[in-house]
Enzyme design. Structure first.
Site, mmCIF file in Angstrom:
data_model
loop_
_atom_site.group_PDB
_atom_site.id
_atom_site.type_symbol
_atom_site.label_atom_id
_atom_site.label_comp_id
_atom_site.label_asym_id
_atom_site.label_seq_id
_atom_site.Cartn_x
_atom_site.Cartn_y
_atom_site.Cartn_z
ATOM 1 N NE ARG A 1 -2.949 -0.232 -4.862
ATOM 2 C CZ ARG A 1 -4.177 -0.645 -4.561
ATOM 3 N NH1 ARG A 1 -4.344 -1.633 -3.697
ATOM 4 N NH2 ARG A 1 -5.237 -0.090 -5.105
ATOM 5 C CB VAL B 1 -9.138 2.755 -2.810
ATOM 6 C CG1 VAL B 1 -10.218 1.712 -2.569
ATOM 7 C CG2 VAL B 1 -7.947 2.127 -3.551
ATOM 8 C CG ASP B 2 -7.963 6.461 -7.717
ATOM 9 O OD1 ASP B 2 -8.839 7.316 -7.449
ATOM 10 O OD2 ASP B 2 -7.960 5.810 -8.780
ATOM 11 C CB THR C 1 -16.987 -0.590 -13.126
ATOM 12 O OG1 THR C 1 -17.172 -1.780 -12.353
ATOM 13 C CG2 THR C 1 -18.333 -0.051 -13.556
ATOM 14 C CB SER C 2 -15.072 -5.587 -14.904
ATOM 15 O OG SER C 2 -14.952 -5.686 -13.495
ATOM 16 C CG HIS D 1 -14.642 -0.967 -3.100
ATOM 17 N ND1 HIS D 1 -14.393 -1.487 -4.343
ATOM 18 C CD2 HIS D 1 -15.841 -1.488 -2.715
ATOM 19 C CE1 HIS D 1 -15.395 -2.283 -4.701
ATOM 20 N NE2 HIS D 1 -16.285 -2.288 -3.733
ATOM 21 C CB CYS E 1 -7.036 0.707 14.802
ATOM 22 S SG CYS E 1 -6.483 -0.553 15.944
ATOM 23 C CB CYS F 1 -5.919 0.127 21.086
ATOM 24 S SG CYS F 1 -5.776 -0.527 19.408
ATOM 25 C CE1 TYR G 1 -4.334 -1.128 -0.324
ATOM 26 C CE2 TYR G 1 -3.354 -2.989 0.825
ATOM 27 C CZ TYR G 1 -4.386 -2.446 0.070
ATOM 28 O OH TYR G 1 -5.450 -3.216 -0.315
HETATM 29 P P1 NAD Z 1 -11.788 -3.952 -13.006
HETATM 30 O O1 NAD Z 1 -10.285 -3.976 -13.026
HETATM 31 O O2 NAD Z 1 -12.525 -5.184 -12.713
HETATM 32 O O3 NAD Z 1 -12.330 -3.448 -14.438
HETATM 33 C C1 NAD Z 1 -11.858 -2.304 -15.055
HETATM 34 C C2 NAD Z 1 -12.766 -2.047 -16.253
HETATM 35 O O4 NAD Z 1 -12.354 -0.824 -16.830
HETATM 36 C C3 NAD Z 1 -12.686 -3.111 -17.345
HETATM 37 O O5 NAD Z 1 -13.989 -3.511 -17.711
HETATM 38 C C4 NAD Z 1 -11.984 -2.403 -18.515
HETATM 39 O O6 NAD Z 1 -12.480 -2.821 -19.763
HETATM 40 C C5 NAD Z 1 -12.365 -0.970 -18.246
HETATM 41 N N1 NAD Z 1 -11.427 0.028 -18.739
HETATM 42 C C6 NAD Z 1 -10.081 -0.069 -18.865
HETATM 43 N N2 NAD Z 1 -9.579 1.103 -19.311
HETATM 44 C C7 NAD Z 1 -10.638 1.947 -19.458
HETATM 45 C C8 NAD Z 1 -10.767 3.312 -19.857
HETATM 46 N N3 NAD Z 1 -9.715 4.047 -20.169
HETATM 47 N N4 NAD Z 1 -12.014 3.839 -19.876
HETATM 48 C C9 NAD Z 1 -13.103 3.124 -19.536
HETATM 49 N N5 NAD Z 1 -13.037 1.830 -19.138
HETATM 50 C C10 NAD Z 1 -11.817 1.262 -19.101
HETATM 51 O O7 NAD Z 1 -12.167 -2.780 -12.022
HETATM 52 P P2 NAD Z 1 -13.469 -2.552 -11.149
HETATM 53 O O8 NAD Z 1 -14.681 -2.896 -11.929
HETATM 54 O O9 NAD Z 1 -13.311 -1.195 -10.574
HETATM 55 O O10 NAD Z 1 -13.378 -3.619 -9.956
HETATM 56 C C11 NAD Z 1 -12.187 -4.102 -9.396
HETATM 57 C C12 NAD Z 1 -11.867 -3.700 -7.960
HETATM 58 O O11 NAD Z 1 -10.541 -3.189 -7.988
HETATM 59 C C13 NAD Z 1 -12.666 -2.636 -7.328
HETATM 60 O O12 NAD Z 1 -13.080 -3.144 -6.126
HETATM 61 C C14 NAD Z 1 -11.690 -1.462 -7.062
HETATM 62 O O13 NAD Z 1 -11.866 -0.996 -5.743
HETATM 63 C C15 NAD Z 1 -10.350 -2.074 -7.151
HETATM 64 N N6 NAD Z 1 -9.282 -1.236 -7.793
HETATM 65 C C16 NAD Z 1 -9.233 0.121 -7.624
HETATM 66 C C17 NAD Z 1 -8.240 0.869 -8.265
HETATM 67 C C18 NAD Z 1 -8.192 2.375 -8.071
HETATM 68 O O14 NAD Z 1 -8.556 2.870 -7.023
HETATM 69 N N7 NAD Z 1 -7.753 3.123 -9.099
HETATM 70 C C19 NAD Z 1 -7.311 0.241 -9.088
HETATM 71 C C20 NAD Z 1 -7.384 -1.163 -9.224
HETATM 72 C C21 NAD Z 1 -8.393 -1.866 -8.572
#
Ligand code: NAD
Length: 246
Positions: free
Chosen positions: A68, A105-106, A190-191, A121, A129, A152, A65
């Site tokens: 990251r 979470v970024d 989002t996927s 998330h 903690c 604590c 982390y």
């Molecule tokens: P995911 O990795 O499952 O899916 C990402 C999706 O984004 C895919 O469907 C992909 O086709 C699409 N994608 C890729 N590039 C793109 C673009 N430029 N424009 C539009 N779409 C694009 O991510 P998710 O659905 O967010 O779920 C995965 C988990 O991972 C979540 O719980 C999330 O909290 C976590 N996560 C967060 C971060 C962050 O905070 N940036 C990074 C990685 C993972």
């Protein structure tokens, strides 16, 4: 862009947007489905982002982390983030409602100026903690890794939702309420594979919202959405805002 989409967006009373890792991809943040790089390439995120992984090796998880956070400090919000900030200003400026639900979470939405954000998330910039869950705003970088809770003495962990953990109830309730009451819902980057966030667009559809997906790839939502733009969010969102609000 089909003209009906900007018109519906412009006339919407309440817009809810669900974002995922894809929205930050154009800022240079890897999605979970992209390979990890460098030192961390040999680990799968699923083996680092769990309470069990943390209990097994707290130093390893803490350092992942920290790495990251370091990556994040060198990146900026992209045009997709800024377009959502602009969308919120336009909608709230004329008395409408705007809810930005993010799985990221970024913290990039906040850095881009979005205001009504529901962080499903958590946020990598906060820690809490591991023992008692108290949020700790600042912590000292010490020899002892991970650092300790000032209240604590328990180990500190990032304030993010790990695999196998439940979502913060208030944030989830707010997200569900927005999906049920909005008239325009955008699912971007989002996927729609990670539950319960993945069910929000379906909830919006059940409540008669227009659901627009923005993703260069097919997802389980694509064929059910009211419309789908196969495009990068950093390009499609600014175009959408320009077409709707000019
Ligand atoms: P995911 O990795 O499952 O899916 C990402 C999706 O984004 C895919 O469907 C992909 O086709 C699409 N994608 C890729 N590039 C793109 C673009 N430029 N424009 C539009 N779409 C694009 O991510 P998710 O659905 O967010 O779920 C995965 C988990 O991972 C979540 O719980 C999330 O909290 C976590 N996560 C967060 C971060 C962050 O905070 N940036 C990074 C990685 C993972």
């Amino acid at each position: 862009m089909e003209t009906v989409i900007p018109r519906l967006l412009r006339d919407a009373r309440h817009i809810a947007v669900l974002t995922g890792a894809g929205v930050s991809a154009e800022s240079g943040i890897a999605t979970f489905r992209d390979a990890q790089t460098g030192l961390w390439a040999k680990y799968r995120p699923e083996d680092l982002a769990t309470p069990e992984a943390y209990q097994r090796n707290p130093r390893l998880v803490w350092e992942w982390y920290q790495w990251r956070r370091q990556v994040l400090s060198g990146v900026s919000p992209n045009p997709g983030h800024f377009a959502l900030t602009e969308m919120e200003k336009r909608i709230t400026g004329r008395g409408g409602q705007f809810t930005l639900i993010t799985q990221n979470v970024d913290g990039l939405h906040r850095r881009a100026g979005s205001r009504n954000i529901v962080e499903l998330h958590g946020n990598i910039g906060r820690v809490k903690c591991f023992a008692i869950g108290t949020i700790v705003e600042t912590w000292e970088i010490a020899e002892d890794v991970p650092p300790r809770c000032p209240n604590c003495g328990g180990m500190l962990r990032p304030d993010v939702v790990w695999f196998g953990e439940t979502l913060p109830p208030a944030a989830l309730a707010q997200a569900i309420d927005a999906a049920e009451t909005c008239d325009f819902f955008i699912s971007a980057g989002t996927s729609t594979l990670v539950q319960p966030a993945a069910s929000l667009p379906w909830l919006a559809l059940q409540h008669n919202a227009f659901v627009l997906e923005i993703n260069p790839n097919e997802t389980p939502l694509t064929s059910f959405a009211s419309a789908a733009l196969h495009a990068l969010s950093g390009e499609a969102l600014p175009e959408l805002v320009a077409a709707a609000f000019g």
